[in-house]
Design a protein around this motif. Structure first.
Motif, PDB file in Angstrom:
ATOM      1  N   ALA A  39       0.838  -1.200   0.000  1.00 12.62           N
ATOM      2  CA  ALA A  39       0.000   0.000   0.000  1.00 12.62           C
ATOM      3  C   ALA A  39       0.872   1.249   0.000  1.00 12.62           C
ATOM      4  CB  ALA A  39      -0.916   0.005   1.219  1.00 12.62           C
ATOM      5  N   GLU A  40       0.264   2.356  -0.417  1.00 12.39           N
ATOM      6  CA  GLU A  40       0.993   3.625  -0.450  1.00 12.39           C
ATOM      7  C   GLU A  40       1.340   4.087   0.963  1.00 12.39           C
ATOM      8  OE1 GLU A  40      -0.061   8.107  -1.814  1.00 12.39           O
ATOM      9  OE2 GLU A  40      -0.713   6.494  -3.120  1.00 12.39           O
ATOM     10  N   ASP A  41       0.401   3.938   1.887  1.00 16.61           N
ATOM     11  CA  ASP A  41       0.623   4.284   3.288  1.00 16.61           C
ATOM     12  C   ASP A  41       0.275   3.053   4.128  1.00 16.61           C
ATOM     13  OD1 ASP A  41       1.070   5.607   5.655  1.00 16.61           O
ATOM     14  OD2 ASP A  41      -0.866   6.644   5.657  1.00 16.61           O
ATOM     15  N   PRO A  42       1.250   2.193   4.445  1.00 15.92           N
ATOM     16  CA  PRO A  42       0.926   0.933   5.119  1.00 15.92           C
ATOM     17  C   PRO A  42       0.536   1.094   6.596  1.00 15.92           C
ATOM     18  CG  PRO A  42       3.281   1.082   4.768  1.00 15.92           C
ATOM     19  CD  PRO A  42       2.657   2.263   4.084  1.00 15.92           C
ATOM     20  N   VAL A  43       0.783   2.249   7.169  1.00 19.63           N
ATOM     21  CA  VAL A  43       0.481   2.436   8.586  1.00 19.63           C
ATOM     22  C   VAL A  43      -1.027   2.540   8.814  1.00 19.63           C
ATOM     23  CG1 VAL A  43       0.837   3.953  10.569  1.00 19.63           C
ATOM     24  CG2 VAL A  43       2.707   3.525   8.984  1.00 19.63           C
ATOM     25  N   LEU A  44      -1.730   3.197   7.918  1.00 17.54           N
ATOM     26  CA  LEU A  44      -3.164   3.407   8.091  1.00 17.54           C
ATOM     27  C   LEU A  44      -3.965   2.097   8.140  1.00 17.54           C
ATOM     28  CD1 LEU A  44      -5.448   5.464   8.357  1.00 17.54           C
ATOM     29  CD2 LEU A  44      -5.594   5.466   5.866  1.00 17.54           C
TER      30      LEU A  44
END
Length: 128
Positions: free
Chosen positions: A55-60
């Motif tokens: 994913a582009e932002d894996p934290v979310l």
């Protein structure tokens, strides 16, 4: 020095027994949720780890999954602790939760049938 470390590590629990019960079981539920979250990513269940890492932002997605698991499993553990409050099967009544309680008997007389007269009336047509 070890006493100061123990004082820092020790949690400040509420004095009310109900809130203490909820706090301890809530922490146990969040620990279980953390283990489940780790197991999901470690086992790559449903290819979820690969999807999150690509994913582009894996934290979310990780935060959203963790929040859902913490709420769900924390509530389950706290709810089961509340429901087990009145259970006396753990206090020496034997194993298992199938111990039946005797209810007080308020009526000890004989039962008698009561005749109920039925009034004859006109029948209604239900096909209308």
């Amino acid at each position: 020095m070890t006493t100061s470390i123990k004082a820092l590590v020790r949690l400040k629990l509420p004095k009310d027994p109900l809130f203490r019960l909820l706090a301890v079981n809530g922490l146990a539920g969040t620990a279980i949720a953390g283990l489940v979250l780790g197991g999901i990513f470690l086992g790559n269940i449903g290819n979820l780890r690969v999807l999150v890492m690509s994913a582009e932002d894996p934290v979310l997605p990780v935060i959203m999954l963790a929040f859902g698991l913490f709420i769900t499993l924390g509530s389950v553990v706290m709810g089961s602790a509340i429901m087990l409050l009145g259970d006396n099967s753990r206090n020496g009544n034997g194993g298992g939760g199938s111990a039946r309680r005797r209810l007080p008997v308020f009526f000890t007389g004989q039962l008698k049938p009561v005749p109920v007269p039925a009034k004859a009336g006109c029948r209604h047509d239900l096909r209308r």
